[in-house]
Design an enzyme around this catalytic site. Structure first.
Site, PDB file in Angstrom:
ATOM      1  N   HIS A  61      -2.935  -0.005   4.992  1.00 48.74           N
ATOM      2  CA  HIS A  61      -3.047  -0.573   3.653  1.00 48.74           C
ATOM      3  C   HIS A  61      -4.418  -0.203   3.097  1.00 48.74           C
ATOM      4  CE1 HIS A  61       0.135  -4.002   4.200  1.00 48.74           C
ATOM      5  NE2 HIS A  61       0.584  -2.816   4.603  1.00 48.74           N
ATOM      6  N   GLU A  63      -6.886  -1.851   1.894  1.00 47.29           N
ATOM      7  CA  GLU A  63      -8.016  -2.644   2.370  1.00 47.29           C
ATOM      8  C   GLU A  63      -8.460  -2.200   3.757  1.00 47.29           C
ATOM      9  OE1 GLU A  63      -5.039  -3.725   1.133  1.00 47.29           O
ATOM     10  OE2 GLU A  63      -5.186  -5.845   0.603  1.00 47.29           O
ATOM     11  N   CYS A  91      -2.451  -9.081   1.816  1.00 42.64           N
ATOM     12  CA  CYS A  91      -1.429  -9.628   2.704  1.00 42.64           C
ATOM     13  C   CYS A  91      -2.115 -10.287   3.904  1.00 42.64           C
ATOM     14  CB  CYS A  91      -0.483  -8.521   3.174  1.00 42.64           C
ATOM     15  SG  CYS A  91      -1.222  -7.363   4.348  1.00 42.64           S
ATOM     16  N   CYS A  94      -4.244  -7.812   6.088  1.00 42.03           N
ATOM     17  CA  CYS A  94      -5.488  -7.388   5.456  1.00 42.03           C
ATOM     18  C   CYS A  94      -6.497  -8.529   5.373  1.00 42.03           C
ATOM     19  CB  CYS A  94      -5.202  -6.798   4.085  1.00 42.03           C
ATOM     20  SG  CYS A  94      -4.290  -5.230   4.200  1.00 42.03           S
TER      21      CYS A  94
END
Length: 158
Positions: A61, A63, A91, A94
């Protein structure tokens, strides 16, 4: 009392625009358009965009990619004093990663009603079981972030 992490909306918008540009880069590669950057002392120390599809990596992801970049540049997985800018509410994975990295401040754009963990669902920043606290600012250029996502998914469906 000054904490070194005071909210400055012009600065937040400046960095969020850079995160949005990274999200566009991801979209151009067929990834869900989410961008992130790690900033410390007025300098970008890490950047990323979603890469789970192209990287065959469910953890890639934006991040996580940005924090990995910052940690590699610094030679330290602790990113104390840093702010993570991301175009959408993080999420669970993360948020956990930014807590482990000791990110001081999180700034996100659009909320993520289904999986966002700051205000939309689990409200993780409010939990008291963590041994680290992160300051959170949401909604920075939220309309721009949401429009980028809506446009991406509309093109996918169309």
């Amino acid at each position: 009392m000054a904490t070194g992490h005071e909210i400055d909306s012009a600065t937040d918008e400046h960095w969020m625009r850079q995160a949005l540009a990274l999200a566009v880069r991801g979209a151009e590669l067929g990834e869900v358009p989410v961008g992130a950057l790690v900033v410390r002392d007025g300098e970008v120390i890490g950047e990323g965009w979603n890469q789970p599809i192209s990287g065959h990596d469910p953890t890639a992801h934006a991040e996580v990619v940005a924090m990995r970049d910052a940690a590699a540049r610094l030679g330290n997985y602790r990113l104390t004093g840093a702010t993570l800018y991301v175009t959408i509410e993080p999420c669970t994975m993360c948020f956990g990663a930014l807590m482990h990295a000791r990110i001081a401040r999180l700034v996100y754009g659009a909320t993520e009603p289904r999986a966002g963990t700051c205000v939309s669902q689990l409200r993780l920043p409010e939990q008291t079981f963590y041994n680290h606290r992160v300051a959170v600012t949401g909604g920075v250029l939220a309309d721009d972030s949401a429009a980028l996502l809506r446009g991406f998914f509309a093109r996918k469906r169309g």
